[in-house]
Scaffold this active site. Structure first.
Site, mmCIF file in Angstrom:
data_model
loop_
_atom_site.group_PDB
_atom_site.id
_atom_site.type_symbol
_atom_site.label_atom_id
_atom_site.label_comp_id
_atom_site.label_asym_id
_atom_site.label_seq_id
_atom_site.Cartn_x
_atom_site.Cartn_y
_atom_site.Cartn_z
ATOM 1 N N SER A 35 0.940 -1.252 -0.025
ATOM 2 C CA SER A 35 0.032 -0.079 0.067
ATOM 3 C C SER A 35 0.871 1.194 0.054
ATOM 4 O O SER A 35 2.170 1.222 0.558
ATOM 5 C CB SER A 35 -0.868 -0.048 1.296
ATOM 6 O OG SER A 35 -1.292 1.115 1.464
ATOM 7 N N TYR B 180 -1.976 -0.966 10.495
ATOM 8 C CA TYR B 180 -1.854 -1.008 9.026
ATOM 9 C C TYR B 180 -0.738 -0.513 8.534
ATOM 10 O O TYR B 180 0.026 -1.469 7.688
ATOM 11 C CB TYR B 180 -3.121 -0.282 8.454
ATOM 12 C CG TYR B 180 -3.084 -0.609 6.785
ATOM 13 C CD1 TYR B 180 -4.251 -1.762 6.487
ATOM 14 C CD2 TYR B 180 -2.869 0.273 6.077
ATOM 15 C CE1 TYR B 180 -4.375 -1.939 5.112
ATOM 16 C CE2 TYR B 180 -3.118 0.109 4.788
ATOM 17 C CZ TYR B 180 -3.957 -0.903 4.094
ATOM 18 O OH TYR B 180 -4.298 -1.145 2.568
HETATM 19 P P1 NAD Z 1 -11.302 -6.119 0.207
HETATM 20 O O1 NAD Z 1 -11.870 -6.037 1.682
HETATM 21 O O2 NAD Z 1 -12.321 -6.001 -1.023
HETATM 22 O O3 NAD Z 1 -10.658 -7.741 0.072
HETATM 23 C C1 NAD Z 1 -10.131 -8.364 1.186
HETATM 24 C C2 NAD Z 1 -9.706 -9.729 0.984
HETATM 25 O O4 NAD Z 1 -9.044 -10.427 2.051
HETATM 26 C C3 NAD Z 1 -11.286 -10.580 0.921
HETATM 27 O O5 NAD Z 1 -11.203 -11.313 0.008
HETATM 28 C C4 NAD Z 1 -11.352 -10.951 2.431
HETATM 29 O O6 NAD Z 1 -12.272 -12.352 2.361
HETATM 30 C C5 NAD Z 1 -9.965 -11.414 2.648
HETATM 31 N N1 NAD Z 1 -9.429 -11.679 4.094
HETATM 32 C C6 NAD Z 1 -9.760 -11.052 5.051
HETATM 33 N N2 NAD Z 1 -9.195 -11.658 6.093
HETATM 34 C C7 NAD Z 1 -8.934 -12.721 5.712
HETATM 35 C C8 NAD Z 1 -8.409 -13.730 6.323
HETATM 36 N N3 NAD Z 1 -8.149 -13.866 7.771
HETATM 37 N N4 NAD Z 1 -7.994 -15.051 5.632
HETATM 38 C C9 NAD Z 1 -8.058 -15.174 4.329
HETATM 39 N N5 NAD Z 1 -8.727 -14.170 3.453
HETATM 40 C C10 NAD Z 1 -9.027 -12.743 4.112
HETATM 41 O O7 NAD Z 1 -10.100 -5.304 0.390
HETATM 42 P P2 NAD Z 1 -9.132 -4.659 -0.758
HETATM 43 O O8 NAD Z 1 -9.182 -3.231 -0.929
HETATM 44 O O9 NAD Z 1 -9.295 -5.542 -2.059
HETATM 45 O O10 NAD Z 1 -7.744 -5.034 -0.266
HETATM 46 C C11 NAD Z 1 -6.975 -6.265 -0.859
HETATM 47 C C12 NAD Z 1 -5.423 -5.939 -0.284
HETATM 48 O O11 NAD Z 1 -4.928 -4.484 -1.056
HETATM 49 C C13 NAD Z 1 -5.243 -5.485 0.909
HETATM 50 O O12 NAD Z 1 -3.747 -6.001 1.469
HETATM 51 C C14 NAD Z 1 -5.237 -3.983 1.349
HETATM 52 O O13 NAD Z 1 -4.496 -3.596 2.408
HETATM 53 C C15 NAD Z 1 -4.513 -3.774 -0.018
HETATM 54 N N6 NAD Z 1 -4.782 -2.361 -0.561
HETATM 55 C C16 NAD Z 1 -6.013 -1.611 -0.664
HETATM 56 C C17 NAD Z 1 -6.180 -0.420 -0.962
HETATM 57 C C18 NAD Z 1 -7.219 0.159 -1.212
HETATM 58 O O14 NAD Z 1 -7.514 1.198 -1.150
HETATM 59 N N7 NAD Z 1 -8.634 -0.540 -1.256
HETATM 60 C C19 NAD Z 1 -5.006 0.403 -0.964
HETATM 61 C C20 NAD Z 1 -3.832 -0.232 -0.913
HETATM 62 C C21 NAD Z 1 -3.674 -1.588 -0.641
#
Ligand code: NAD
Length: 261
Positions: A143, A156
């Site tokens: 991130s 985080y």
């Molecule tokens: P999201 O909430 O849409 O997806 C998260 C996923 O992780 C889901 O499939 C959920 O079921 C899974 N998950 C959560 N806890 C879990 C566990 N204990 N075991 C297995 N799976 C688990 O979120 P997203 O925004 O798509 O995030 C995905 C990644 O991208 C994360 O690592 C997040 O930190 C990173 N990220 C997101 C953003 C953003 O703005 N959305 C920005 C930078 C980084």
């Protein structure tokens, strides 16, 4: 088209958001997919069917990323089913927004376990297969918060800085073995993870939800635009190409200029 036809791609946390987008993009390019994450059974089945409609095989394994034994079983099941582990995308992640002196310790532990420690376990079980093959791609979805901080996100930010550091170390360990290890550092992407924190951020900062979007989330994104899931997925696909073989150990920003300022 990226040459990943017939390769095995494991994407943790791929039942939603960025992970599901990466899974679909890799399936579009012919990779067999290991889907992981929580969610409604029917939705997961539908995602698997959509992936298989692209002419590849989809295996769902619901391993909880806080449980090392379940992670080991996931890698082992994937290898047994497909005979190789080629691409590992460490994407599962959660967020909690709170001042540190009010941060629930169990939330802190869960964020570190899912966003950081799970990648240690997936990597340690996958690398022996990649080393034997002489080819592998490890892509850690970190991130912007792996590079810079925001207040009220101490766990985080700690986890994401941690995965950026681990990426560098592992990349050096396997640099001569055809394996690259990188972090992608997206700015804000509109997924359930971000949508869920808008209300909490409004509460923590004492402002409205609209102010959170315009004055907090997009304030630092100079393009004034959310990064899209498809853009992150395309970046991950590029890292799997031969042209990306010298990109390793990097923390690659896709953040609308956030970290340029
Ligand atoms: P999201 O909430 O849409 O997806 C998260 C996923 O992780 C889901 O499939 C959920 O079921 C899974 N998950 C959560 N806890 C879990 C566990 N204990 N075991 C297995 N799976 C688990 O979120 P997203 O925004 O798509 O995030 C995905 C990644 O991208 C994360 O690592 C997040 O930190 C990173 N990220 C997101 C953003 C953003 O703005 N959305 C920005 C930078 C980084």
């Amino acid at each position: 088209m990226t040459d990943i036809k017939g390769k095995t791609a494991i994407i943790t946390g791929s039942t939603s958001g960025i992970g599901l987008g990466i899974a679909k993009a890799m399936a579009d390019n012919g990779a067999n997919i290991v889907l992981n994450g929580f969610g409604d059974d029917t939705n997961i089945k539908t995602s698997c069917q959509e992936i298989e409609s692209k002419g590849v095989t989809c295996l769902y394994n619901g391993a909880d990323m806080t449980k090392p034994q379940e992670i080991e079983a996931l890698i082992s099941e994937a290898h047994t089913k497909f005979g190789s582990i080629d691409i590992l995308v460490n994407n599962a992640g959660i967020q909690h927004v709170s001042p540190i002196d009010e941060f629930p310790p169990e939330k802190w532990d869960a964020i570190i376990a899912i966003n950081l420690v799970s990648a240690f376990h997936t990597i340690r079980h996958s690398l022996p297969h990649m080393k034997k093959q002489g080819w592998g791609r490890v892509i850690n979805i970190a991130s912007t918060h792996g590079l810079v901080a925001s207040p009220f996100k101490s766990a985080y930010v700690a986890a994401k800085h941690g995965i950026v550091g681990m990426t560098k170390s592992v990349a050096l360990e396997v640099a001569e073995q055809g394996i690259t290890v990188n972090s992608i550092c997206p700015g804000y992407v509109k997924t359930p993870l971000v949508e869920n924190q808008i209300a909490d951020t409004a509460k923590a900062r004492g402002i409205t939800e609209e102010e959170v979007i315009n004055d907090v989330l997009l304030a630092a994104q100079w393009t004034k635009d959310f990064v899209s899931i498809e853009q992150v997925a395309a970046f991950a696909l590029f890292l799997c190409t031969a042209n990306a073989s010298n990109i390793t150990g990097a923390a690659l920003a896709i953040d609308g200029g956030w970290t340029a300022a």
